[in-house]
Write an enzyme that holds these catalytic residues in place. Structure first.
Site, PDB file in Angstrom:
ATOM      1  N   THR A   1       6.411  -7.677 -11.489  1.00  0.00           N
ATOM      2  CA  THR A   1       7.261  -7.967 -12.632  1.00  0.00           C
ATOM      3  C   THR A   1       8.340  -8.802 -12.163  1.00  0.00           C
ATOM      4  O   THR A   1       8.509  -8.849 -10.875  1.00  0.00           O
ATOM      5  CB  THR A   1       7.623  -6.769 -13.483  1.00  0.00           C
ATOM      6  OG1 THR A   1       8.528  -5.975 -12.985  1.00  0.00           O
ATOM      7  CG2 THR A   1       6.574  -6.059 -14.099  1.00  0.00           C
TER       8      THR A   1
ATOM      9  N   HIS B   1      13.543   2.824 -17.856  1.00  0.00           N
ATOM     10  CA  HIS B   1      12.751   3.138 -16.601  1.00  0.00           C
ATOM     11  C   HIS B   1      13.784   4.070 -15.675  1.00  0.00           C
ATOM     12  O   HIS B   1      14.731   4.061 -15.868  1.00  0.00           O
ATOM     13  CB  HIS B   1      12.355   1.851 -16.141  1.00  0.00           C
ATOM     14  CG  HIS B   1      11.118   1.238 -16.447  1.00  0.00           C
ATOM     15  ND1 HIS B   1      11.326   0.534 -17.763  1.00  0.00           N
ATOM     16  CD2 HIS B   1       9.781   1.245 -16.561  1.00  0.00           C
ATOM     17  CE1 HIS B   1       9.933   0.036 -18.118  1.00  0.00           C
ATOM     18  NE2 HIS B   1       9.166   0.619 -17.363  1.00  0.00           N
TER      19      HIS B   1
ATOM     20  N   MET C   1      -0.429  -2.590 -16.513  1.00  0.00           N
ATOM     21  CA  MET C   1      -1.770  -2.481 -16.732  1.00  0.00           C
ATOM     22  C   MET C   1      -2.463  -1.414 -17.673  1.00  0.00           C
ATOM     23  O   MET C   1      -3.666  -1.087 -17.546  1.00  0.00           O
ATOM     24  CB  MET C   1      -2.260  -2.123 -15.098  1.00  0.00           C
ATOM     25  CG  MET C   1      -2.023  -3.162 -14.175  1.00  0.00           C
ATOM     26  SD  MET C   1      -3.048  -4.673 -14.377  1.00  0.00           S
ATOM     27  CE  MET C   1      -2.358  -5.616 -13.188  1.00  0.00           C
TER      28      MET C   1
ATOM     29  N   GLY D   1       9.292  -6.049 -17.429  1.00  0.00           N
ATOM     30  CA  GLY D   1       8.310  -7.045 -18.006  1.00  0.00           C
ATOM     31  C   GLY D   1       7.439  -6.947 -19.085  1.00  0.00           C
ATOM     32  O   GLY D   1       7.208  -7.702 -19.800  1.00  0.00           O
TER      33      GLY D   1
ATOM     34  N   LYS E   1      14.321   1.017 -10.743  1.00  0.00           N
ATOM     35  CA  LYS E   1      13.516  -0.346 -11.089  1.00  0.00           C
ATOM     36  C   LYS E   1      14.539  -1.450 -10.858  1.00  0.00           C
ATOM     37  O   LYS E   1      15.559  -1.591 -11.319  1.00  0.00           O
ATOM     38  CB  LYS E   1      13.134  -0.091 -12.569  1.00  0.00           C
ATOM     39  CG  LYS E   1      12.413  -1.251 -12.836  1.00  0.00           C
ATOM     40  CD  LYS E   1      11.623  -1.108 -14.203  1.00  0.00           C
ATOM     41  CE  LYS E   1      10.696  -2.229 -14.918  1.00  0.00           C
ATOM     42  NZ  LYS E   1       9.601  -2.595 -13.826  1.00  0.00           N
TER      43      LYS E   1
ATOM     44  N   GLY F   1       0.306  -7.219 -10.557  1.00  0.00           N
ATOM     45  CA  GLY F   1       1.145  -6.482 -11.619  1.00  0.00           C
ATOM     46  C   GLY F   1       2.570  -6.531 -11.522  1.00  0.00           C
ATOM     47  O   GLY F   1       3.359  -5.783 -11.888  1.00  0.00           O
TER      48      GLY F   1
ATOM     49  N   ALA G   1       0.861  -1.226  -0.164  1.00  0.00           N
ATOM     50  CA  ALA G   1       0.021   0.097   0.016  1.00  0.00           C
ATOM     51  C   ALA G   1       0.899   1.362   0.052  1.00  0.00           C
ATOM     52  O   ALA G   1       0.338   2.299  -0.515  1.00  0.00           O
ATOM     53  CB  ALA G   1      -0.860   0.011   1.087  1.00  0.00           C
TER      54      ALA G   1
ATOM     55  N   GLY H   1       3.993   1.516  -1.299  1.00  0.00           N
ATOM     56  CA  GLY H   1       4.947   1.563  -2.599  1.00  0.00           C
ATOM     57  C   GLY H   1       4.449   2.507  -3.283  1.00  0.00           C
ATOM     58  O   GLY H   1       3.382   3.284  -3.297  1.00  0.00           O
TER      59      GLY H   1
END
Length: 267
Positions: A103, A158, A128, A168, A162, A101, A9, A11
């Site tokens: 990866t 990114h 998503m 992904g 990451k 979601g 929650a 993150g």
């Protein structure tokens, strides 16, 4: 009304999803889960972040206990591979749907999601974003129409924090192109360090850049003789990922057990 619990929650994605819930209809925040042993466990969500609808909701660090004590229709998970596997097992035990979601999943983690999907509906997607789903369809159509005479390369960028590379999403887009060309995952090359000789005709290269605060950018190149085509998606914020995750949760609610994708949501 779809009652959702957000795992991870606090993150970046967890907070984006919780903030997005305030703008959505038909979605209720039923729980917010943090890492086990977190200093935020037991404290009101409103102390950790501003949320107009769920500010009085207390953060918890045990998804199993939450599912046993609170009505939840769908768990949304953006955490880490090992954690997602554990959460999938808890959802299967409690009979609660899961939208994941996360990866960087390996073969074992994918098998764990498949096992959970025998008992509850599970939707896994490395991205998503609705725009990415449209890009995926465009890549497949482009690859089929251009054929084997064109080389395909994927470049992804990114932010510096990451953890997985390639992303992904980049892997999924490369796999989409490979499938359309009649190739397999063995034709994907994630780096070319030490390579000697010409580029193999059936190879699909994937390159990764990391730096700054880039949310996510994916470019697919189709190289022909004397011409080049580029398809690009650039994420300006995490808002579209959060919106897509909540759309997936609403769609997955009350679906039969099985493993689903964002393509199923859009279709």
């Amino acid at each position: 009304m779809t009652r959702v619990a957000i795992v991870g929650a606090l993150g970046r994605m967890g907070q984006a999803i919780i903030q997005r819930i305030a703008k959505e209809t038909g979605i209720q925040l039923a729980g917010a889960v943090v890492e086990e042993g977190s200093l935020w466990a037991g404290k009101p969500l409103g102390e950790a972040m501003v949320h107009p609808q769920g500010g009085g909701l207390c953060l918890v660090d045990d998804l199993g206990k939450l599912l046993a004590s609170t009505p939840v229709d769908v768990v949304i998970d953006f955490t880490a591979p090992a954690a997602t596997v554990a959460h999938a097992a808890l959802c299967a035990k409690a009979g609660v749907a899961l939208v994941a979601g996360t990866t960087g999943l390996g073969e074992g983690e994918h098998r764990a999601l498949e096992a959970a999907a025998l008992r509850v509906p599970v939707l896994w997607a490395p991205n998503m974003s609705i725009g990415i789903q449209a890009l995926s369809l465009a890549i497949q159509e482009m690859a089929r129409r251009l054929g084997a005479g064109w080389e395909v390369e994927v470049l992804e960028i990114h932010h510096k924090r990451k953890k997985d590379a390639p992303s992904g999403t980049a892997l999924k887009l490369a796999e989409d192109a490979a499938k359309a060309l009649g190739l397999s995952a063995k034709h994907l090359r994630k780096e070319r360090s030490g390579m000697i000789g010409e580029r193999p005709a059936e190879e699909i290269g994937i390159q990764s850049l990391r730096g700054g605060e880039v949310v996510g950018e994916h470019t697919i190149y189709f190289f022909g003789e004397g011409e080049r085509i580029e398809l690009r998606h650039s994420a300006q914020s995490r808002e579209q990922f959060a919106q897509g995750a909540l759309r997936a949760a609403r769609w997955l609610h009350e679906k039969p057990a099985g493993l689903y994708s964002m393509g199923d949501v859009l279709s």
